[in-house]
Design an enzyme around this catalytic site. Structure first.
Site, mmCIF file in Angstrom:
data_model
loop_
_atom_site.group_PDB
_atom_site.id
_atom_site.type_symbol
_atom_site.label_atom_id
_atom_site.label_comp_id
_atom_site.label_asym_id
_atom_site.label_seq_id
_atom_site.Cartn_x
_atom_site.Cartn_y
_atom_site.Cartn_z
ATOM 1 N N THR A 1 -22.355 23.230 13.794
ATOM 2 C CA THR A 1 -23.776 23.335 14.101
ATOM 3 C C THR A 1 -24.365 21.933 14.249
ATOM 4 O O THR A 1 -25.354 21.739 14.951
ATOM 5 C CB THR A 1 -24.533 24.097 12.992
ATOM 6 O OG1 THR A 1 -24.086 23.620 11.724
ATOM 7 C CG2 THR A 1 -24.288 25.582 13.090
ATOM 8 N N LYS B 1 -27.185 20.020 16.963
ATOM 9 C CA LYS B 1 -28.307 19.148 16.602
ATOM 10 C C LYS B 1 -28.277 17.853 17.417
ATOM 11 O O LYS B 1 -29.309 17.370 17.891
ATOM 12 C CB LYS B 1 -28.268 18.830 15.100
ATOM 13 C CG LYS B 1 -28.430 20.076 14.238
ATOM 14 C CD LYS B 1 -28.029 19.880 12.782
ATOM 15 C CE LYS B 1 -27.872 21.245 12.104
ATOM 16 N NZ LYS B 1 -27.232 21.175 10.778
ATOM 17 N N HIS C 1 -16.659 33.007 8.770
ATOM 18 C CA HIS C 1 -16.973 31.629 9.168
ATOM 19 C C HIS C 1 -15.762 30.746 9.367
ATOM 20 O O HIS C 1 -15.918 29.577 9.704
ATOM 21 C CB HIS C 1 -17.862 30.961 8.120
ATOM 22 C CG HIS C 1 -19.249 31.503 8.065
ATOM 23 N ND1 HIS C 1 -20.273 31.018 8.846
ATOM 24 C CD2 HIS C 1 -19.778 32.496 7.339
ATOM 25 C CE1 HIS C 1 -21.380 31.686 8.571
ATOM 26 N NE2 HIS C 1 -21.105 32.593 7.662
ATOM 27 N N LYS D 1 -11.083 18.142 10.859
ATOM 28 C CA LYS D 1 -12.201 17.548 11.594
ATOM 29 C C LYS D 1 -11.831 16.176 12.176
ATOM 30 O O LYS D 1 -12.539 15.613 12.987
ATOM 31 C CB LYS D 1 -13.424 17.426 10.685
ATOM 32 C CG LYS D 1 -13.949 18.794 10.217
ATOM 33 C CD LYS D 1 -15.139 18.647 9.287
ATOM 34 C CE LYS D 1 -15.597 19.934 8.646
ATOM 35 N NZ LYS D 1 -16.478 20.749 9.521
ATOM 36 N N LYS E 1 -20.112 14.896 8.804
ATOM 37 C CA LYS E 1 -19.698 16.251 8.436
ATOM 38 C C LYS E 1 -18.797 16.107 7.234
ATOM 39 O O LYS E 1 -18.438 14.982 6.854
ATOM 40 C CB LYS E 1 -18.936 16.925 9.582
ATOM 41 C CG LYS E 1 -17.874 16.025 10.241
ATOM 42 C CD LYS E 1 -17.238 16.678 11.458
ATOM 43 C CE LYS E 1 -18.050 16.584 12.723
ATOM 44 N NZ LYS E 1 -18.483 17.846 13.259
ATOM 45 N N ARG E 2 -18.426 17.202 6.582
ATOM 46 C CA ARG E 2 -17.479 17.091 5.483
ATOM 47 C C ARG E 2 -16.199 16.408 5.960
ATOM 48 O O ARG E 2 -15.804 16.543 7.117
ATOM 49 C CB ARG E 2 -17.180 18.488 4.919
ATOM 50 C CG ARG E 2 -18.332 19.064 4.123
ATOM 51 C CD ARG E 2 -18.698 18.185 2.940
ATOM 52 N NE ARG E 2 -17.694 18.279 1.909
ATOM 53 C CZ ARG E 2 -17.777 19.074 0.849
ATOM 54 N NH1 ARG E 2 -18.851 19.816 0.665
ATOM 55 N NH2 ARG E 2 -16.815 19.109 -0.035
HETATM 56 O O1 73E Z 1 -17.427 25.703 11.700
HETATM 57 C C1 73E Z 1 -18.250 25.835 10.553
HETATM 58 C C2 73E Z 1 -19.432 26.736 10.896
HETATM 59 O O2 73E Z 1 -20.255 26.132 11.853
HETATM 60 C C3 73E Z 1 -17.448 26.448 9.409
HETATM 61 O O3 73E Z 1 -16.388 25.584 9.057
HETATM 62 C C4 73E Z 1 -18.356 26.666 8.207
HETATM 63 O O4 73E Z 1 -19.417 27.554 8.611
HETATM 64 C C5 73E Z 1 -20.251 27.011 9.644
HETATM 65 C C6 73E Z 1 -21.359 28.001 9.909
HETATM 66 O O5 73E Z 1 -20.884 29.148 10.548
HETATM 67 C C7 73E Z 1 -17.648 27.257 7.055
HETATM 68 N N1 73E Z 1 -17.857 26.972 5.747
HETATM 69 C C8 73E Z 1 -17.032 27.735 5.041
HETATM 70 N N2 73E Z 1 -16.313 28.457 5.851
HETATM 71 N N3 73E Z 1 -16.691 28.162 7.123
HETATM 72 C C9 73E Z 1 -16.911 27.754 3.590
HETATM 73 C C10 73E Z 1 -15.837 28.427 2.984
HETATM 74 C C11 73E Z 1 -15.730 28.428 1.613
HETATM 75 C C12 73E Z 1 -16.673 27.773 0.824
HETATM 76 C C13 73E Z 1 -17.730 27.125 1.425
HETATM 77 C C14 73E Z 1 -17.840 27.119 2.804
#
Ligand code: 73E
Length: 791
Positions: free
Chosen positions: A629, A633, A343, A527, A521-522
């Site tokens: 995501t 939306k 991710h 970002k 978003k976070r």
């Molecule tokens: O871009 C997003 C993505 O849409 C990405 O930053 C997020 O995952 C979403 C779903 O695919 C994400 N979260 C984490 N890594 N990528 C993450 C890593 C460590 C702890 C918690 C979350």
């Protein structure tokens, strides 16, 4: 329904209608609705057994499910029934719905994706379990004190959770620590610590299809409740110590998004839920199969990032140590069951565990990881290593133990191939594939935007809800004046409702005709909420300089939490609030520019904000947002995107058309190139008088008059390194914003662009994503489709 609700009120809540609180009514309604799911749920389980279907197991540290009542009611098609019953009972449906606390068992996109996937798996009728942790405290609650983020524990479980079934009989021991014995070719792990994992099941019913899957969350409990000997000796604290230690494991969600916190408790959480899930799925498999060599035909395990990557060595351990399979056979067998989703490429997110720590907590797993490493090196000499510089690298482990590895957008997947896993990709050229993320249209249009939902359904029926590509038919409506008027009115209504809510909760009056420009978003440097804020200050300056210009009125809305230990992100939050204070009180820009930042952004707030948005801020540094995501939306709900060529923005723009998207900024390749130039940030600032002025204002304390040095750190960061290239993209972003201003002045044209967004977003349904996983990774099928075929 009315009688059922009253029965539940009386016999489950012990209340009569005259004395029931909103909570009592909500519980009575929820339990009544839950009752209606049970048959469907049981039948699905039976069908999956009867068809000997392959099951999908989605392992995720996070399930950001939010509030469930609306989903449950609408997927069961009970809206009218429940509403009618409550009206007859003199109760307010909306008040009851809003009483449910969000289940915030996730940080952001990764956890929300898991929740959307659960909805799509059920809607597609694919037998599946979601496995995770039943955190007692989800993501912290955020408030602001003098503009600064304050965190308080979240307490969703202070009330009974209406949707779950506790399964005290589904309980597995989970072991930690100790040592390993090798005797006569047999290996025994003698752990030093043991806790129990107890299952809590929430049924997940598909849209109108009478299929039910299970979200099974594990709660940690002590093996023995408490130590009676200590208690009798009078040592009351010691008596409860082991209980407290065990419960710590499922006590709280780590609040770091896209960062690896690297703490021992985190490793224990990861192993805890992974090991419980594997015991559970093995038990289910062995109930009606005896040949473990067939396991991959019946079991697909998806690892949501590396957080459950210990599943590789754990499955090998179970096969070898508990079922006597040869190591050489067990490794490929486990691999055939496992797949891994990456991710993020952010280096701070790539999980690593010190060998010493992993070896102390999971000694047998460390041995197995060494064997996996040796096997990989023997088969592929020179392969990247799992064990390096005293660390266990979970990305490499997950990759090597998975038969497929997927990225979450087209761009991200290419970058995965070129960067983090470039060497592994050369060795295993068919392993990495793409599955672009998606969102469930049930929550993110049907439930959150009833105005638009009804308009679409009146125009074309409700087939789109389970087949979102049908929305393309809306393109023909752009010349239908009555439809377009209703389309605009539905957005206007949503904005008016949001304005009311913001008036009540934040005390800020908004003009619903202004452009609602939203970034939720976070809070993270990549970002670039900071860039959005700098642009806001620049716009404010321009408005003050040219008061007679025909400015497009704007409302800038921010929402999001910062990780408690991320100081730069917290400074950015404070700066947003400080700037808001000044701008919102400036008579010179009154009615033209407002900033609002409602605290405690969560799924429910997203459901309020997104349908009321005109402009969606997707402005990350190119190459950093794996997918996003939220971007999907907004576009689905008819907001236009201002964005970079990052993550899924690229594919959104291709679908909605470049003329319906405000593009700006460097590309991922240009970002990498620009970083090579020494002093790129200073050069960019010097080339932009507008940016210079804004930074000067912030540096001299314009927004913190009693503490003028407050933002020297932020401004200094931009001058000295600006790793995320806020300065380099600023002018291009400012220009794109002015293009948006101009476009908004022509309301009809804006509405046509918005409609093109909604009509083109069908591909971004998580139903499409899940079909992709089922076809390319899991080889899983809905048993009913098989029955339909044979019928
Ligand atoms: O871009 C997003 C993505 O849409 C990405 O930053 C997020 O995952 C979403 C779903 O695919 C994400 N979260 C984490 N890594 N990528 C993450 C890593 C460590 C702890 C918690 C979350």
């Amino acid at each position: 329904m009315k009688d059922d609700i009253l029965n539940r009120l009386q016999f489950s809540l012990g209340k009569d209608a005259d004395h029931a609180s909103v909570y009592d009514w909500r519980m009575a309604v929820s339990l009544t609705v839950r009752d209606q799911m049970v048959d469907t749920w049981f039948n699905s389980t039976k069908e999956a057994y009867a068809a000997s279907s392959k099951r999908v197991y989605y392992l995720s540290m996070e399930f950001l499910i939010g509030r469930l009542i609306e989903d449950m009611i609408s997927n069961l098609q009970l809206e009218d029934t429940v509403r009618g019953a409550l009206t007859d009972l003199g109760q307010d449906f909306d008040e009851i719905v809003h009483d449910e606390p969000d289940a915030a068992l996730g940080n952001g996109g990764l956890g929300r994706l898991a929740a959307c996937f659960m909805d799509s798996l059920a809607t597609l009728g694919i037998p599946a379990f979601g496995y995770g942790i039943r955190y007692e405290h989800g993501l912290f609650e955020q408030s602001f004190a003098q503009g600064q983020q304050v965190e308080r524990p979240e307490t969703w479980l202070n009330q009974r959770h209406a949707w779950e079934f506790e399964r005290p009989e589904v309980q597995f021991p989970i072991c930690f620590g100790g040592h390993v014995d090798h005797h006569d070719g047999k290996t025994t792990w003698h752990p030093s610590e043991k806790v129990l994992a107890t299952a809590y099941d929430t049924p997940v019913i598909g849209w109108k299809n009478e299929w039910g899957n299970t979200l099974r969350l594990w709660s940690a409990e002590p093996v023995s409740q408490f130590d009676l000997d200590s208690f009798n000796r009078g040592d009351y604290l010691a008596a409860g110590r082991s209980e407290a230690l065990a419960r710590t494991i499922s006590r709280v969600l780590y609040p770091d998004d896209t960062t690896d916190s690297g703490k021992e408790l985190r490793l224990k959480q990861e192993y805890f839920f992974t090991a419980a899930s594997i015991q559970d799925l093995m038990r289910r498999y062995l109930q009606d199969h005896d040949d473990l060599r067939q396991l991959p035909e019946h079991v697909a395990i998806q690892l949501n990032d590396t957080h459950p990557a210990i599943a590789g060595p754990e499955l090998v351990r179970v096969l070898v140590d508990e079922h006597g399979i040869d190591m050489a056979e067990a490794i490929p067998l486990a691999r055939a069951c496992l797949a891994y989703t990456n991710h993020t490429l952010l280096p701070e997110a790539l999980e690593k565990w010190g060998e010493w720590l992993l070896g102390r907590i999971l000694p047998r797993h460390l041995e197995i990881i060494r064997i996996i490493e040796e096997t990989q090196q023997r088969e592929h000499p020179g392969s990247p290593r799992i064990l390096e510089h005293g660390d266990v690298r979970m990305g490499e482990l997950a990759f090597i133990m998975a038969h497929k590895v997927n990225g979450v957008s087209a761009l991200h997947t290419e970058l995965v191939k070129e960067t983090v896993f470039a060497d592994l990709h050369r060795i295993h050229p068919t392993r990495i594939i793409n599955q672009t993320n998606g969102i469930t249209p049930r929550r993110w249009l049907y439930n959150c935007n009833p105005g638009l939902r009804d308009l679409i359904t009146d125009a074309m029926g409700d087939g789109w809800v389970a087949d979102l590509e049908q929305l393309t038919a809306l393109k023909a409506k752009r010349d239908d004046a009555a439809f377009m008027q209703a389309f605009q009115a539905s957005k206007r209504d949503n904005k008016a409702a949001l304005s009311n809510w913001i008036g009540q909760t934040c005390g800020i009056a908004l003009d619903p005709d202004a452009m609602f420009d939203v970034q939720i978003k976070r809070i993270h440097e990549y970002k670039r909420q900071l860039m959005n804020l700098l642009e806001t200050v620049a716009l404010w300056n321009d408005m003050r300089d040219n008061p007679d210009h025909d400015w497009t009125p704007r409302v800038k809305i921010f929402g999001g939490k910062a990780a408690p230990g991320y100081y730069m992100a917290k400074d950015i939050i404070r700066l947003i609030n400080d700037v808001a204070e000044v701008i919102n009180n400036d008579p010179a820009t009154k009615g033209r520019l407002k900033i609002v930042y409602p605290p405690n952004y969560n799924v429910t707030m997203a459901e309020r904000l997104i349908p009321a948005s005109d402009l969606s801020e997707q402005i990350s540094t190119a190459g950093k947002e794996a997918s996003g995501t939220g971007n999907m939306k907004f576009a689905l709900n008819g907001a236009l995107t201002i964005g970079t060529l990052d993550g899924a923005n690229v594919e959104i723009r291709e679908h909605v058309g470049s003329e319906n998207f405000f593009l700006f900024g460097l590309t991922a390749a240009e970002v990498m190139e620009r970083r090579q130039h020494h002093g790129y940030a200073r050069a960019a600032i010097e080339a932009s008088p507008r940016l210079q002025r804004v930074l000067g204002q912030i540096a001299e304390g314009r927004f913190a008059p009693h503490d003028t040095g407050r933002y020297h750190g932020v401004v200094g960061m931009l001058y000295d390194h600006d790793y995320f290239l806020v300065t380099c993209d600023f002018d291009s972003y400012f220009d794109a914003q002015r293009r948006a201003d101009n476009a908004y002045q022509n309301a009809d044209n804006w509405a046509a662009m918005a409609l093109m967004n909604t009509a083109s977003m069908g591909w971004f349904s998580s139903d499409r994503t899940i079909k992709g996983y089922a076809r390319d990774i899991w080889n899983a099928h809905p048993p009913r489709a098989a029955m339909d075929r044979s019928a």
